[in-house]
Design an enzyme around this catalytic site. Structure first.
Site, PDB file in Angstrom:
ATOM      1  N   ALA B  11     -22.978  30.471   0.947  1.00 22.06           N
ATOM      2  CA  ALA B  11     -23.467  30.204  -0.399  1.00 22.06           C
ATOM      3  C   ALA B  11     -24.530  29.121  -0.377  1.00 22.06           C
ATOM      4  CB  ALA B  11     -22.314  29.818  -1.314  1.00 22.06           C
ATOM      5  N   GLY B  12     -25.340  29.145   0.669  1.00 20.18           N
ATOM      6  CA  GLY B  12     -26.532  28.298   0.667  1.00 20.18           C
ATOM      7  C   GLY B  12     -27.607  29.020  -0.120  1.00 20.18           C
ATOM      8  N   ALA B  14     -29.965  31.194   0.781  1.00 16.83           N
ATOM      9  CA  ALA B  14     -30.116  32.624   1.032  1.00 16.83           C
ATOM     10  C   ALA B  14     -28.984  33.386   0.357  1.00 16.83           C
ATOM     11  CB  ALA B  14     -30.136  32.898   2.526  1.00 16.83           C
ATOM     12  N   GLY B  15     -27.771  32.893   0.535  1.00 17.73           N
ATOM     13  CA  GLY B  15     -26.611  33.574  -0.031  1.00 17.73           C
ATOM     14  C   GLY B  15     -26.643  33.594  -1.544  1.00 17.73           C
ATOM     15  N   PHE B 114     -48.295  19.691   5.051  1.00 14.04           N
ATOM     16  CA  PHE B 114     -47.180  19.840   5.975  1.00 14.04           C
ATOM     17  C   PHE B 114     -47.695  20.300   7.328  1.00 14.04           C
ATOM     18  CE2 PHE B 114     -42.445  20.213   5.899  1.00 14.04           C
ATOM     19  CZ  PHE B 114     -42.217  19.181   5.018  1.00 14.04           C
ATOM     20  N   ASP B 208     -21.263  30.683  12.575  1.00 14.79           N
ATOM     21  CA  ASP B 208     -20.188  31.648  12.308  1.00 14.79           C
ATOM     22  C   ASP B 208     -20.716  33.072  12.123  1.00 14.79           C
ATOM     23  OD1 ASP B 208     -18.739  29.324  12.214  1.00 14.79           O
ATOM     24  OD2 ASP B 208     -18.465  29.329  10.038  1.00 14.79           O
ATOM     25  N   GLN B 227     -35.335  25.031  17.541  1.00 10.71           N
ATOM     26  CA  GLN B 227     -36.347  24.035  17.183  1.00 10.71           C
ATOM     27  C   GLN B 227     -35.822  22.609  17.296  1.00 10.71           C
ATOM     28  OE1 GLN B 227     -38.026  23.588  12.941  1.00 10.71           O
ATOM     29  NE2 GLN B 227     -39.762  24.206  14.183  1.00 10.71           N
ATOM     30  N   HIS B 229     -36.666  19.035  15.960  1.00  9.28           N
ATOM     31  CA  HIS B 229     -37.467  18.366  14.921  1.00  9.28           C
ATOM     32  C   HIS B 229     -37.955  17.032  15.464  1.00  9.28           C
ATOM     33  CE1 HIS B 229     -38.643  16.481  11.162  1.00  9.28           C
ATOM     34  NE2 HIS B 229     -38.509  17.651  10.556  1.00  9.28           N
ATOM     35  N   LEU B 239     -31.770  13.754   9.959  1.00  2.00           N
ATOM     36  CA  LEU B 239     -33.181  14.106   9.778  1.00  2.00           C
ATOM     37  C   LEU B 239     -33.947  13.118   8.893  1.00  2.00           C
ATOM     38  CD1 LEU B 239     -35.405  16.382   9.959  1.00  2.00           C
ATOM     39  CD2 LEU B 239     -34.401  17.303   7.871  1.00  2.00           C
ATOM     40  N   GLU B 242     -40.271  15.796   7.553  1.00  5.77           N
ATOM     41  CA  GLU B 242     -41.679  15.957   7.905  1.00  5.77           C
ATOM     42  C   GLU B 242     -42.572  15.548   6.740  1.00  5.77           C
ATOM     43  OE1 GLU B 242     -42.522  19.437  10.213  1.00  5.77           O
ATOM     44  OE2 GLU B 242     -44.304  19.892   9.045  1.00  5.77           O
ATOM     45  N   ARG B 273     -44.218  21.593  14.984  1.00  8.41           N
ATOM     46  CA  ARG B 273     -43.094  20.761  15.415  1.00  8.41           C
ATOM     47  C   ARG B 273     -42.862  20.785  16.921  1.00  8.41           C
ATOM     48  NH1 ARG B 273     -38.833  21.984  10.453  1.00  8.41           N
ATOM     49  NH2 ARG B 273     -39.895  20.620   8.965  1.00  8.41           N
ATOM     50  N   HIS B 337     -32.617  21.074  15.444  1.00 13.33           N
ATOM     51  CA  HIS B 337     -32.780  21.154  14.000  1.00 13.33           C
ATOM     52  C   HIS B 337     -32.590  22.545  13.435  1.00 13.33           C
ATOM     53  CE1 HIS B 337     -34.229  20.135  10.061  1.00 13.33           C
ATOM     54  NE2 HIS B 337     -35.272  20.927  10.140  1.00 13.33           N
ATOM     55  N   GLU B 369     -31.165  31.373   7.809  1.00 11.85           N
ATOM     56  CA  GLU B 369     -31.227  30.905   9.195  1.00 11.85           C
ATOM     57  C   GLU B 369     -30.377  31.761  10.129  1.00 11.85           C
ATOM     58  OE1 GLU B 369     -30.685  26.716   9.703  1.00 11.85           O
ATOM     59  OE2 GLU B 369     -30.755  26.814  11.882  1.00 11.85           O
ATOM     60  N   ARG B 380     -40.775  27.478  13.984  1.00 13.00           N
ATOM     61  CA  ARG B 380     -40.883  27.587  12.534  1.00 13.00           C
ATOM     62  C   ARG B 380     -41.753  26.475  11.980  1.00 13.00           C
ATOM     63  NH1 ARG B 380     -38.525  25.027   8.481  1.00 13.00           N
ATOM     64  NH2 ARG B 380     -36.777  24.137   9.613  1.00 13.00           N
ATOM     65  N   SER B 385     -38.675  27.390   5.922  1.00 14.94           N
ATOM     66  CA  SER B 385     -37.274  27.817   5.975  1.00 14.94           C
ATOM     67  C   SER B 385     -36.731  28.076   4.575  1.00 14.94           C
ATOM     68  CB  SER B 385     -36.408  26.788   6.694  1.00 14.94           C
ATOM     69  OG  SER B 385     -36.447  25.556   6.025  1.00 14.94           O
ATOM     70  N   LEU B 386     -37.047  27.190   3.623  1.00 20.60           N
ATOM     71  CA  LEU B 386     -36.594  27.432   2.250  1.00 20.60           C
ATOM     72  C   LEU B 386     -37.192  28.740   1.743  1.00 20.60           C
ATOM     73  CD1 LEU B 386     -36.781  23.887   0.575  1.00 20.60           C
ATOM     74  CD2 LEU B 386     -34.756  25.142   1.298  1.00 20.60           C
TER      75      LEU B 386
END
Lengths: 328, 567, 293
Positions: B11-12, B14-15, B114, B208, B227, B229, B239, B242, B273, B337, B369, B380, B385-386
């Site tokens: 449930a991040g 993407a989920g 960035f 998982d 990767q 970082h 972290l 960046e 990176r 990272h 991810e 990346r 990534s977001l």
């Protein structure tokens, strides 16, 4: 450095589960957070110790718990700063929420309250093709509120929730403020009406515990006060909750009395807040009032006026004038 | 039995984006997550989200080219085109949902620079962009009343003849094990940083989903592409965004030199990176370090800018290492990272190839991810990534709904599946005489850090692989001290360790196999990129007897031929 | 030591015994009080809700009046202390202070910043010194069990109250209690809310808080509670019996103002300290402290 980490434990799998304290004597390093210490216990000493944690960097909100009696994020609290003189640090689950196991509390009530404030943007329709335009200052102001990570530290230490689990509480109300202050949300008056009810913004005591507990500087109480100010300003009717009506009148009466007299007169405040003809309430206050009078505590209604009161009246009038001018 | 058309694991961002898309379409969708949604690791994305907005004169082709180049030409260009083309609209969607975003003077969305990109196209909320988006996404989940299995841990995918029809999962609060039926399952379980130590990743990032898919027969792709970082705190590995360099912070060595001048004279600190991380390690190895670190210097940005745009890293540096970045440079080093590799999917999140080019598991989808589409290739770009999560979260939901409406539920015996998982767990609980879970985890992570760091060699990687395989044996006897049912995190950690070991093995196998240096995979024994032999992805399957079997698929090239990569 | 005295509305209103006992005690412990003429209410946090600017203006006015006297301010009310401390922090912002000074200028007043505001409790510990008070005490309060109760505003927010610079403020009440020979009864409620601010808004919750704290103190064997906050006093004392009825138990814990406690140790008698003006009788604890009642 040695630390005695004393943990309030609770195992629901036992036949008659009861909370108990268990002390772990472990070696900690200077930079260790309370979370580091607990992880060390869990990994090396006692794998049955249950706690929530994830990011280790004060952003996921998992590890709110009480350290030495006050809610913190365990990953932000240094052990060295919380050790007592005899090298002990006390860790307990977050307050005001039922314990599931050890330091893990039941968050369902927490989320139910968040749900209750309609925690999603309700913009005017139709949506623009591109982004909504919004001033950067408004957004920056909201960033401070969006800094809330829903850890529940504020809820843990809230003094109102201690006596009334119905209170929406600091986290949900801070979330609510985020929408009222968001210029893209169009439902302010509906929202303020919703937050006006029993368990809403007027039930906060302004004790400041949530501000002290918040690890992210969200200052929930200040947001609740801002909601009150907005409710008063917008003239949102106080709904069906007597407390809201009293809250409005209390705030208004306070300002009126102080603006006029320079000082507070408690009797006047009570009368004006409850309403002179609010017989049931006034009668409820009567025994205390009489008792106070009997003990010569009741201030005389004929007290001499405060020296310089005209000065205060002029200042109040000038501020009111500026405010009204600005509103126009 | 619990039953849904579409079940999302994780449930991040993407989920939640996937679940939201399904919920908006009225599908019977649920999410299952081992933590409450807002605890997910998408929180940790700090700097921003990339998108080329045409009304600001940007062009998605440029974004796509920067991404292809950043990937060291390992990314599949058809997928990258999809991501970059759809980025603008998805960004606007996020804004409409209620994400705050810093603005420009006209009240429009503002940008910051960035790494690895020639134009500032990173949209941001101070340095809490991930958190700000994640919480708003959860607001939408609440709005649409999506069923969420909060704090449930999925232990296996229910499959039959190469098709997935649900999961077996443990309700952590009670310890009860249940089967949940679903016509389509979307894996959005995030990364695997905990395979290494230290790592920027949260404790929940244990690979998982990758392991679940792998065990079910789906291939993992490009797993060697891990990767590092460039700016993580020493010790904890936490972290520092960046975004700091995006706002103009310097990297300096012990002699006070902005050493990036020597490695990437044009882009300096904002090279990609992999390039910056290698530069830092080179400086550290050459003795220009301070106690194994170089310095990130934000002082010249001024307090006001730092407190407005970098407030979170200011807080973290203060809390964790006691450095006030407005006053002092902060010691940093490269740290693990992000996993560019993952479960092989097509651009619609499918974990099988309907045209039969490669195998996989039907009815199974993946995004974020945990998946490898692949848009990141060998490296990346920051703030992609977001973007990846929301684009492919949404697309996988669309494809999953299509699949669900065209197919019935898979028939299976609930008792057999639940009973099997209970037996596995009981076997773990019954172990005696082995190592503690954390001990095995740390040994594995240390071995991986040593063997598969920024610079790699055949010998080092082989040593790590041997160690991991030894750990797999030790895992069979690992001790779970907590024998109880309620909230048994100890048991969960053991199960997670099993997953991490699968991932660790795959990373090492992939790394040994790829005999070239590309993106994050830098080999001292094969120092150059080898376009002749290695313009291909490595797919790893779990073969018979838990052996790893390999397969290769070519990289998809649409319009950008490989060229020398300079910043 | 001379201070610009800020009594606060409640000590001149519903808790006159606080004013009375302060005056009775001050001179004896070496505090010379010069009341700020024309002082106004601080807003008590309530005015800050509806009209923050007026709140800060009134505080700036009080500060300006004290500055004119050339003295630091002494308060005897936790709430006034807290509200003034917070206003003081805001008024350190030069731009904001200038805006408010513009208003004050028409009244021929100016606040130049940097005023010191100290509660009598802190003055005991930091300026007078506990040893000095001990030396003045004519009797020891040995065997008397007293539960401290601070009042929110003197505890939070700790930054505005300068707890970092003065760490003893965290335990100042206990220090005073113990210095006078009594035993401080540690209680969970001591830094919590007394419920007063919502008395007229949600009386049930307000009384629940009163019952919780007074009940806890009683259960821990306290002879009385001691508070530096007259608002806490109003609620804990005035509404104790009503609160007890609400929770269906007997509670009977006298609530003492800080200067009453000090006065007792100095040998003043009950009427001089206004102990007879409490709603919950202080008779028993006064006897236990050896006071003439």
């Amino acid at each position: 450095m040695q630390a005695k980490v004393s943990v309030r434990r609770f195992n629901p799998d036992e036949e008659q589960p009861k909370p108990y304290d268990q002390q772990y004597d472990i070696e900690v390093e200077e930079h260790f957070t309370v979370l580091d210490a607990l992880i060390k216990v869990r990994e090396e000493v006692d794998g049955s110790l249950a706690l929530r944690c994830s990011c280790r960097a004060a952003i996921c909100g998992s590890c709110a718990m009480r350290v030495n009696g006050h809610a913190v994020l365990a990953c932000k609290a240094r052990v060295s700063q919380h050790l007592s003189d005899d090298g002990e640090v006390r860790v307990e689950p977050a307050g005001n929420q039922p314990v599931i196991k050890d330091l893990v509390v039941d968050l369902e009530p927490f989320w139910n309250k968040v749900r209750a404030v309609e925690p999603y943007l309700q913009p005017s329709l139709p949506e623009p093709e591109a982004e909504y335009l919004a001033p950067n200052e408004v957004m920056l102001h909201l960033v401070d509120v969006m800094g809330c990570i829903m850890c529940g530290a504020c809820v843990s230490d809230c003094t109102v929730l201690e006596v009334d689990p119905n209170f929406l509480g600091p986290a949900a109300l801070a979330k609510a403020y985020r929408f009222v202050a968001d210029t893209r949300d169009e439902e302010d008056s509906k929202r303020l009406g919703l937050y006006n009810g029993y368990g809403g913004i007027w039930d906060c005591t302004r004790c400041g515990e949530c501000v002290a507990a918040c690890p992210k500087g969200v200052a929930p109480m200040d947001r609740i006060m801002a909601l009150r100010e907005k409710a008063i300003e917008s003239g949102t009717p106080p709904g069906g909750y007597d407390g809201a009506a009293y809250g409005y009148r209390h705030a208004e009466a306070f300002e009126e009395i102080v603006s006029h007299k320079g000082r507070l007169e408690e009797t006047m405040l009570v009368v004006k807040t409850l309403g002179m003809f609010n017989l049931p309430k006034m009668l409820g206050m009567l025994p205390v009032g009489l008792n106070a009078m009997f003990h010569r505590k009741m201030p005389s209604p004929f007290a001499p006026t405060v020296p310089g009161v005209n000065q205060i009246r002029r200042l109040a009038a000038r501020i009111k004038m500026n405010k009204d001018g600005a509103a126009r | 039995m619990y039953s849904h058309d579409v079940l999302v694991l994780g449930a991040g961002l993407a989920g939640m984006r996937a679940a939201l898309e399904a919920a908006r379409s009225g599908a019977n969708v649920a999410m299952l997550s081992k933590v409450y949604p807002v605890r997910s690791h998408s929180n940790a994305a700090q700097g921003g989200i990339n998108a080329a907005l045409t009304d600001r004169g940007d062009d998605w082709h440029e974004h796509a080219y920067d991404t292809v180049k950043g990937s060291d030409f390992l990314g599949d260009q058809d997928a990258i085109e999809v991501m970059c083309r759809e980025a603008g609209q998805e960004l606007i969607n996020l804004e409409h949902m209620g994400v705050i975003f810093n603005r420009d003077d006209e009240g429009r969305l503002g940008t910051r620079a960035f790494g690895g990109q020639r134009r500032a196209r990173t949209f941001f909320v101070a340095d809490i962009t991930g958190q700000a988006i994640l919480h708003v996404m959860y607001e939408q989940i609440l709005k649409y009343n999506v069923r969420v299995y909060d704090e449930w841990y999925a232990t296996t995918l229910i499959t039959d003849h190469g098709r997935c029809g649900g999961v077996v999962a443990m309700e952590m609060r009670t310890g009860e094990v249940h089967a949940i039926r679903a016509k389509a399952v979307i894996l959005a379980t995030g990364g695997l940083g905990r395979v290494f130590e230290p790592s920027t990743n949260a404790l929940i990032c244990t690979g998982d989903g990758m392991s679940l898919a792998y065990r079910a027969g789906a291939p993992l792709m490009d797993m060697e592409m891990v990767q590092y970082h460039p700016t993580t705190l020493k010790g904890s590995g936490v972290l520092l965004s960046e975004g700091a360099r995006g706002e103009g912070a310097y990297l300096i060595n012990s002699r006070g030199e902005r050493f990036m001048e020597r490695y990437a004279p044009n882009m300096m600190e904002l090279a990609s990176r992999d390039v910056v991380s290698r530069a830092e390690i080179t400086e550290i190895n050459e003795g220009n370090d301070i106690d194994g670190c170089v310095l990130l210097d934000c002082r010249h940005l001024g307090r006001a800018k730092i407190m407005e745009r970098l407030m979170y890293i200011h807080e973290v540096a203060m809390d964790l290492v006691g450095v006030d970045i407005t006053k002092d440079p902060v010691p940093i080093r490269p740290g693990v990272h992000y996993q560019m590799g993952g479960i092989k999917t097509d651009v619609d999140g499918r974990c099988w190839d309907p045209s039969g080019g490669w195998k996989g598991v039907e009815g199974l989808f993946a995004a974020g991810e945990t998946a490898c589409v692949s848009v990141h290739g060998g490296n990346r770009l920051g703030a992609n990534s977001l973007l990846d999560t929301v684009i492919f979260g949404r697309r996988s939901a669309e494809a999953a709904m299509d699949y669900a409406s065209a197919n019935n539920h898979l028939e299976f015996s609930e008792d057999n599946w639940v009973g099997g998982e209970k037996a596995t767990m009981q076997a773990l609980l019954d172990n005696s005489g082995g190592d503690l879970v954390a001990k095995v985890r740390l040994d594995m992570a240390t071995a991986m850090d040593e063997g598969l760091g920024v610079y790699r060699t055949e010998e080092g990687m082989q040593r790590a692989l041997d160690a991991v395989r030894g750990m797999k044996d030790r895992f069979k006897n690992v001790i779970v001290q907590d024998k109880g049912k309620a909230f048994n995190t100890n048991l969960i950690f053991a199960l997670e360790l099993g997953c991490m070991l699968d991932c660790a093995e795959a990373i090492a196998v992939g790394g040994i196999d790829r005999k070239e240096s590309r993106g994050a995979h830098s080999r001292l024994d094969y120092a150059a990129r080898d376009d002749e032999n290695w313009m291909k992805h490595i797919l790893l399957y779990q073969g018979p007897g838990d052996q790893v079997t390999k397969e290769y698929v070519p990289i998809v090239i649409t319009q950008w031929q490989p060229e020398e990569r300079k910043y | 030591m001379r201070y610009a005295f800020f009594p606060g509305c409640v000590s001149r209103g519903g808790a006159p015994e606080l004013y009375q006992s302060t005056i009775a005690v001050a001179g004896r412990i070496g505090i010379e009080l010069e009341e700020i003429e024309g002082w106004s209410c601080t807003g008590a946090g309530a005015l800050q809700e509806s009209n923050p600017l007026l709140g800060d203006t009134l505080n700036a006015r009080n500060f300006a009046l004290a500055q004119r006297m050339g003295l630091s301010i002494m308060t005897i009310c936790s709430t006034c202390q807290g509200v003034m401390a917070q206003a003081r922090v805001r008024l350190e912002d030069e731009e904001y202070r200038a805006q408010i000074n513009e208003l004050l200028a028409e009244e021929d007043l100016e606040y130049t910043g940097g005023i010191q505001v100290k509660h009598m409790l802190w003055i005991m510990v930091e300026d007078i010194g506990l040893d000095h008070i001990k030396s003045l005490a004519v009797k020891s309060l040995d065997g008397v069990f007293l539960a401290p109760f601070y009042g929110c505003y003197i505890v939070r927010p700790s930054a505005a109250l300068e707890y970092d610079a003065y760490p003893q403020r965290k335990i100042a009440l206990e220090l005073v209690i113990e210095a006078l020979g009594a035993t401080a009864v540690d209680n969970d409620g001591k830094t919590r809310c007394c419920g007063f601010p919502i008395l007229t808004i949600n009386e049930r919750n307000s009384l629940a808080m009163v019952a919780k704290h007074t009940g806890e103190a009683q259960d821990l064997g306290a002879d009385a509670m001691v508070t530096p906050c007259p608002l806490c006093h109003l609620n804990l004392d005035g509404f104790q019996s009503k609160a007890a009825r609400q929770v269906g138990r007997q509670i009977n814990v006298p609530i003492l103002h800080l200067p009453q406690l000090i006065g007792a140790a100095l040998g003043l008698d009950g009427p001089a300290l206004g102990l007879n003006r409490h709603i919950v009788s202080s008779f028993d604890v006064a006897l236990k402290m050896g006071l003439r009642v």
